[in-house]
Design a protein around this motif. Structure first.
Motif, PDB file in Angstrom:
ATOM      1  N   ALA A 132       0.828  -1.290  -0.032  1.00 14.19           N
ATOM      2  CA  ALA A 132      -0.108  -0.001  -0.047  1.00 14.19           C
ATOM      3  C   ALA A 132       0.793   1.260  -0.110  1.00 14.19           C
ATOM      4  N   ILE A 134       0.800   4.336  -2.798  1.00 13.54           N
ATOM      5  CA  ILE A 134      -0.076   5.723  -2.529  1.00 13.54           C
ATOM      6  C   ILE A 134       1.308   6.859  -3.038  1.00 13.54           C
ATOM      7  N   VAL A 136      -3.574   7.989  -7.765  1.00 13.50           N
ATOM      8  CA  VAL A 136      -4.455   7.148  -7.002  1.00 13.50           C
ATOM      9  C   VAL A 136      -5.209   8.137  -5.924  1.00 13.50           C
ATOM     10  N   THR A 137      -6.400   7.678  -5.932  1.00 16.13           N
ATOM     11  CA  THR A 137      -7.136   8.944  -5.244  1.00 16.13           C
ATOM     12  C   THR A 137      -7.511   8.401  -3.775  1.00 16.13           C
ATOM     13  N   LEU A 138      -7.655   7.015  -3.686  1.00 13.93           N
ATOM     14  CA  LEU A 138      -7.853   6.286  -2.509  1.00 13.93           C
ATOM     15  C   LEU A 138      -7.552   4.952  -2.419  1.00 13.93           C
ATOM     16  N   CYS A 139      -6.729   4.684  -1.180  1.00 11.82           N
ATOM     17  CA  CYS A 139      -6.195   3.116  -0.963  1.00 11.82           C
ATOM     18  C   CYS A 139      -6.734   2.542   0.274  1.00 11.82           C
ATOM     19  N   TYR A 140      -7.265   1.177   0.193  1.00 16.76           N
ATOM     20  CA  TYR A 140      -7.889   0.772   1.360  1.00 16.76           C
ATOM     21  C   TYR A 140      -7.620  -0.766   1.357  1.00 16.76           C
ATOM     22  N   CYS A 141      -7.589  -1.137   2.685  1.00 21.05           N
ATOM     23  CA  CYS A 141      -7.669  -2.679   2.993  1.00 21.05           C
ATOM     24  C   CYS A 141      -9.098  -3.065   3.340  1.00 21.05           C
ATOM     25  N   TYR A 179      -7.536  -2.255  -2.328  1.00 22.81           N
ATOM     26  CA  TYR A 179      -8.465  -1.497  -3.218  1.00 22.81           C
ATOM     27  C   TYR A 179      -7.744  -0.428  -3.291  1.00 22.81           C
ATOM     28  N   MET A 204      -8.533   3.431  -5.905  1.00 19.88           N
ATOM     29  CA  MET A 204      -9.354   3.954  -6.944  1.00 19.88           C
ATOM     30  C   MET A 204      -8.418   5.141  -7.579  1.00 19.88           C
ATOM     31  N   LEU A 219     -14.199  -1.751   5.640  1.00 22.76           N
ATOM     32  CA  LEU A 219     -13.004  -1.287   5.711  1.00 22.76           C
ATOM     33  C   LEU A 219     -12.284  -1.838   6.925  1.00 22.76           C
ATOM     34  N   LYS A 230      -8.551  -0.867   6.830  1.00 18.71           N
ATOM     35  CA  LYS A 230      -7.614   0.281   7.103  1.00 18.71           C
ATOM     36  C   LYS A 230      -7.389   1.100   5.825  1.00 18.71           C
ATOM     37  N   PHE A 252      -5.130   3.671   3.641  1.00 17.71           N
ATOM     38  CA  PHE A 252      -3.740   4.029   3.627  1.00 17.71           C
ATOM     39  C   PHE A 252      -3.606   5.591   2.767  1.00 17.71           C
ATOM     40  N   HIS A 253      -4.778   5.957   2.339  1.00 19.62           N
ATOM     41  CA  HIS A 253      -4.838   6.990   1.415  1.00 19.62           C
ATOM     42  C   HIS A 253      -5.810   7.988   1.442  1.00 19.62           C
TER      43      HIS A 253
END
Lengths: 178, 148
Positions: A91, A95, A100-105, A118, A120, B136, B138, B140-141
């Protein structure tokens, strides 16, 4: 997901977030007007918003755009199945990319959906976004992980999170737990 | 939608760090070298033209309760109808069709885990489709807005 115990936010904050969920009024003294509605002083409104921003409850405060109207129609959700112990490192690489707008687990949902990481990407042209995704996979060392790209088609609804309707299902009220 | 030069400046500079002072639009006006009433008029126009959703807060997920991304695999010919049933729930704040057999993706934000469950079982009952819940774990951004 468990409801987080959040000591940084109180019922007045929630009421305030509810009062601005459709936007700050477009008048000379918007915070004063919101304060009047909530029987709060202008100073209190400003201080609460400022504190929520500092503590990260408000991730950003400002103009929220309808990106599709501005030509950002190539909107991709890219998902990967990454070993849990590697997800933080991967991750951090993802980023670093501006696009990259969003980064999630997110939790996996086996056997239907084994993906846990993930990101976006919102762009104007699909071909450009596809190139960005390829580049991302190479530079972040993601080529060996199972992955899928899901471009969006129709947008059926896009609003911010609602705070004023919390606790209402089908117009009926029931006990609120937070 | 094309924006004027001044609108672009307004949009690019104030998606974050919006002034938290008694006359926020006057402060922006000073920076742009225009009048407070012009800033207000530009924002009203952007809103009317469907470019601006709102001037407001983007709130961290799960701040006031519980939320989840949810996916459904809907028969394509029923998608529009099913999407409408989903969108009707006030707790649903994003709802998109995506290119996958899981073709309907939405976010539910509720005041508690109990309410989240209730909204999802309501949706399952009304649509006859299962919901795949992907909460969700976590972030990160964070979303920093768009450069126009």
């Amino acid at each position: 997901m468990k409801t987080p115990v959040n000591l940084q936010i109180d019922q007045h904050d929630i009421r305030l977030l509810g009062a601005i969920e459709d936007g700050l009024p477009l008048c000379e003294s918007p915070y004063s007007l919101i304060g009047e509605q909530l029987q709060m002083s202008e100073e209190d409104v400003i201080n609460r918003l400022s504190r929520m921003q500092t503590t990260g409850i408000i991730r950003r405060f400002g103009l929220v755009l309808k990106h599709r109207q501005l030509g950002f129609r190539a909107n991709a959700m890219v998902v990967w199945d990454v070993p849990d112990e590697e997800i933080d490192i991967v991750a951090q690489k993802i980023i670093t990319h501006d696009f990259v707008t969003l980064c999630y687990c997110r939790a996996r949902h086996p056997p239907v959906w084994q993906f846990n990481l993930y990101c976006m990407i919102h762009g104007r042209e699909r071909a450009v976004v596809e190139e960005q995704i390829d580049g991302l996979k190479k530079t972040a060392g993601l080529e060996s992980y199972p992955s899928k790209t899901l471009f969006s088609r129709r947008c059926f609804k896009q609003t911010g999170a609602r705070f004023s309707t919390a606790g209402k299902v089908n117009g009926g009220l029931y006990e609120q737990a937070s | 939608m094309e924006l004027s030069t001044i609108e672009k400046k307004l949009v690019n500079s104030w998606q974050r760090g919006f002034p938290l002072s008694p006359r926020p639009y006057a402060l922006i006006a000073d920076e742009l070298g225009i009048r407070e009433c012009d800033v207000i008029a530009f924002l009203a126009s952007l809103k009317k033209r469907g470019v601006l959703s709102r001037v407001g807060a983007v709130v961290r997920p799960n701040t006031a309760g519980a939320s989840s991304l949810v996916a459904m695999a809907v028969q394509p010919e029923h998608l529009e109808y099913i999407a409408q049933i989903v969108s009707v729930q006030p707790q649903v704040n994003h709802n998109y069709e995506r290119e996958n057999s899981l073709n309907l993706w939405f976010v539910v934000t509720a005041s508690s885990d109990i309410e989240l469950e209730q909204v999802l079982s309501e949706i399952e009952q009304r649509t006859g489709y299962d919901t795949i819940r992907l909460p969700l774990e976590k972030a990160f951004h964070i979303d920093l807005g768009f450069t126009i």
